[in-house]
Design a protein around this motif. Sequence first.
Motif, PDB file in Angstrom:
ATOM      1  N   LEU A 118       0.569  -1.477  -0.205  1.00 61.22           N
ATOM      2  CA  LEU A 118       0.174   0.250  -0.162  1.00 61.22           C
ATOM      3  C   LEU A 118       0.696   0.673  -0.103  1.00 61.22           C
ATOM      4  O   LEU A 118       0.559   2.136  -0.749  1.00 61.22           O
ATOM      5  CB  LEU A 118      -1.222  -0.420   1.739  1.00 61.22           C
ATOM      6  CG  LEU A 118      -2.477  -1.028   0.901  1.00 61.22           C
ATOM      7  CD1 LEU A 118      -3.508  -0.815   2.510  1.00 61.22           C
ATOM      8  CD2 LEU A 118      -3.063   0.146  -0.302  1.00 61.22           C
ATOM      9  N   GLU A 119       2.043   0.928   0.373  1.00 60.14           N
ATOM     10  CA  GLU A 119       2.750   2.558   0.811  1.00 60.14           C
ATOM     11  C   GLU A 119       2.813   2.520  -0.891  1.00 60.14           C
ATOM     12  O   GLU A 119       3.159   3.849  -1.012  1.00 60.14           O
ATOM     13  CB  GLU A 119       3.694   2.359   1.685  1.00 60.14           C
ATOM     14  CG  GLU A 119       3.497   2.037   3.262  1.00 60.14           C
ATOM     15  CD  GLU A 119       4.087   1.824   4.011  1.00 60.14           C
ATOM     16  OE1 GLU A 119       5.584   1.413   3.827  1.00 60.14           O
ATOM     17  OE2 GLU A 119       4.272   2.206   5.498  1.00 60.14           O
ATOM     18  N   THR A 120       3.926   1.316  -1.174  1.00 57.90           N
ATOM     19  CA  THR A 120       4.283   1.283  -2.696  1.00 57.90           C
ATOM     20  C   THR A 120       3.113   2.460  -3.428  1.00 57.90           C
ATOM     21  O   THR A 120       3.003   3.137  -3.915  1.00 57.90           O
ATOM     22  CB  THR A 120       4.988   0.743  -3.156  1.00 57.90           C
ATOM     23  OG1 THR A 120       6.139  -0.014  -1.848  1.00 57.90           O
ATOM     24  CG2 THR A 120       5.512   0.229  -4.377  1.00 57.90           C
ATOM     25  N   LEU A 121       2.018   1.608  -3.328  1.00 56.28           N
ATOM     26  CA  LEU A 121       1.118   2.575  -4.103  1.00 56.28           C
ATOM     27  C   LEU A 121       0.972   3.687  -4.169  1.00 56.28           C
ATOM     28  O   LEU A 121       0.808   4.806  -4.993  1.00 56.28           O
ATOM     29  CB  LEU A 121      -0.392   1.553  -4.575  1.00 56.28           C
ATOM     30  CG  LEU A 121      -0.835   0.063  -4.622  1.00 56.28           C
ATOM     31  CD1 LEU A 121      -2.030  -0.985  -3.901  1.00 56.28           C
ATOM     32  CD2 LEU A 121      -0.081   0.411  -6.031  1.00 56.28           C
ATOM     33  N   ASP A 154       1.519   9.202  -5.876  1.00 57.69           N
ATOM     34  CA  ASP A 154       1.738  10.694  -5.548  1.00 57.69           C
ATOM     35  C   ASP A 154       2.919  10.864  -6.399  1.00 57.69           C
ATOM     36  O   ASP A 154       2.975  12.377  -6.514  1.00 57.69           O
ATOM     37  CB  ASP A 154       2.164  11.079  -4.006  1.00 57.69           C
ATOM     38  CG  ASP A 154       0.702  10.877  -2.603  1.00 57.69           C
ATOM     39  OD1 ASP A 154      -0.385  10.841  -4.065  1.00 57.69           O
ATOM     40  OD2 ASP A 154       0.818   9.952  -2.096  1.00 57.69           O
ATOM     41  N   SER A 155       3.527  10.539  -7.102  1.00 62.56           N
ATOM     42  CA  SER A 155       4.628  10.961  -7.558  1.00 62.56           C
ATOM     43  C   SER A 155       3.826  10.479  -9.287  1.00 62.56           C
ATOM     44  O   SER A 155       4.704  10.887 -10.884  1.00 62.56           O
ATOM     45  CB  SER A 155       5.834   9.998  -7.670  1.00 62.56           C
ATOM     46  OG  SER A 155       5.101   8.735  -7.854  1.00 62.56           O
ATOM     47  N   GLY A 156       3.009  10.704  -9.399  1.00 62.59           N
ATOM     48  CA  GLY A 156       2.411  10.216 -11.084  1.00 62.59           C
ATOM     49  C   GLY A 156       2.744   9.744 -11.254  1.00 62.59           C
ATOM     50  O   GLY A 156       2.797   9.553 -13.344  1.00 62.59           O
ATOM     51  N   GLY A 157       2.652   8.142 -10.813  1.00 61.62           N
ATOM     52  CA  GLY A 157       3.304   6.902 -11.661  1.00 61.62           C
ATOM     53  C   GLY A 157       4.181   7.013 -12.181  1.00 61.62           C
ATOM     54  O   GLY A 157       4.473   6.418 -13.367  1.00 61.62           O
ATOM     55  N   VAL A 158       5.109   7.924 -11.577  1.00 66.88           N
ATOM     56  CA  VAL A 158       6.854   7.412 -12.666  1.00 66.88           C
ATOM     57  C   VAL A 158       7.594   6.587 -10.876  1.00 66.88           C
ATOM     58  O   VAL A 158       7.844   6.712  -9.965  1.00 66.88           O
ATOM     59  CB  VAL A 158       7.768   8.398 -12.209  1.00 66.88           C
ATOM     60  CG1 VAL A 158       9.125   9.024 -12.422  1.00 66.88           C
ATOM     61  CG2 VAL A 158       7.007   9.781 -13.092  1.00 66.88           C
ATOM     62  N   ALA A 159       7.740   5.414 -11.477  1.00 69.91           N
ATOM     63  CA  ALA A 159       8.816   4.760 -10.944  1.00 69.91           C
ATOM     64  C   ALA A 159       9.831   5.166 -10.302  1.00 69.91           C
ATOM     65  O   ALA A 159      10.130   4.799  -8.533  1.00 69.91           O
ATOM     66  CB  ALA A 159       8.939   3.121 -10.847  1.00 69.91           C
ATOM     67  N   THR A 160      10.729   5.471 -10.657  1.00 69.84           N
ATOM     68  CA  THR A 160      11.661   6.240 -10.111  1.00 69.84           C
ATOM     69  C   THR A 160      11.812   6.981  -8.967  1.00 69.84           C
ATOM     70  O   THR A 160      12.418   7.326  -8.281  1.00 69.84           O
ATOM     71  CB  THR A 160      12.668   6.776 -10.843  1.00 69.84           C
ATOM     72  OG1 THR A 160      12.091   7.720 -12.092  1.00 69.84           O
ATOM     73  CG2 THR A 160      13.394   5.634 -12.270  1.00 69.84           C
TER      74      THR A 160
END
Length: 414
Positions: free
Chosen positions: A343-346, A351-357
């Motif tokens: 959940l924290e990762t999701l 929150d970062s706009g779908g940017v994994a980095t």
Amino acid sequence: MADGDQRWRAAAGDDWLADVARAASRDAGGAPVELLGDYLLLLADAAVSGRRPRRSELEAVERLGRHAAEQGVSAGKAVQLYLSAARRMWQQLPLLRRSGDSAVVLAAADAVLQVVDDAVATLAEGYAAARRELVRREETLRRELVDDLLRGDSDLGGLVQRAEPFGLDLTRTHQVALAAPSRRLPDTEAAIRALEAVIFDRLGDRDVLVATKEGLLVVLAPADPATTAAEPAARAADLAAAATAVPLGDLMYAELSRLPRGRPWQIAVGRPHPGLYGIARSYEEAREALTMARQLKVDRPVVGAHNLLIYRVLLRDQPAMVDLVQAVLHPLTRARGGAQPLLETLAAYFDSGGVATEAARRLHLSVRTVTYRLARVRTLTGYDPADPTDRFTLQAATLGARALDWPRQPLPAV
């Protein structure tokens, strides 16, 4: 002023004291000569006989200090009036002109200076006491006005009349911001003065009201630029740009953070709404935003009601929200380590706009770990965080879980 002149002539039997009083008034920027009371007579009596003022005479001076405060005469002008009167009276004192005995002159000077010392100190005490009473009275009136404005159910005509002395135009568009200290509210007057000064300076507009309510600082400020016939549209545009350059909440937080107590502050800002009832609506939004920020453990120093609209939607229909979290996210509990890390990762990913980095940077994890966890979410729930349709469902469910504090707390029964 004429009445004061007649009083001096009748009491002193000569025009010279009246002339001294008028000249001292001019020196003090037009401070009313009536504020001198019997002060010049006390000085003249001290010079001649060495007599110090009686208690009743000093009490009269204290009342004059109170009158000065009530009339809006500044403390500096009141003191200047008394000092200038003493200086001018000493220069024109008939005793000095006739006496050639230095001992007599020194004794007269000592007696006069003693009267000046007693009178000015007493005047200042009376002035300060009246100012404290005026501040308390204004604070009470301001707090009562704020309560009625925020409630939004009072008589409109009466509120308009009561708001006028505070410079409020209730026809304008206003917004309300609430400042919550970390513990109890610190020095109220210092906080109010600090906020008023910075907001007046930034907005260029005195249509601002700062007060306290239920342990919070309340700021009522215009959200639109004030325009007058004498003020060109370009100036109004400049004021609007200045008001939006630094939002009200950020402005308040920066100023309150400078105070020695109350930190860390959290500011909640309602949306702008027009008219009297718009003030009450903006206040309710700010209060709800502050409550939700605490409930959701939002640690941002400034939260806006517009940022929490999605939570309002979710919280209004709790059964539907519980059902959404249960159906979409409950499968995450089967993961090694439980649902919380996923959940924290999701949340960080959304929150970062779908940017994994960027999500990895916020979580202090490697990008590989983040992509692995997102893949686990897809496997366990059947929803792909990278797919636009699935992402909407997952994000809504993640927000709902945050509002319910799940999985730290069990889901409510519905």
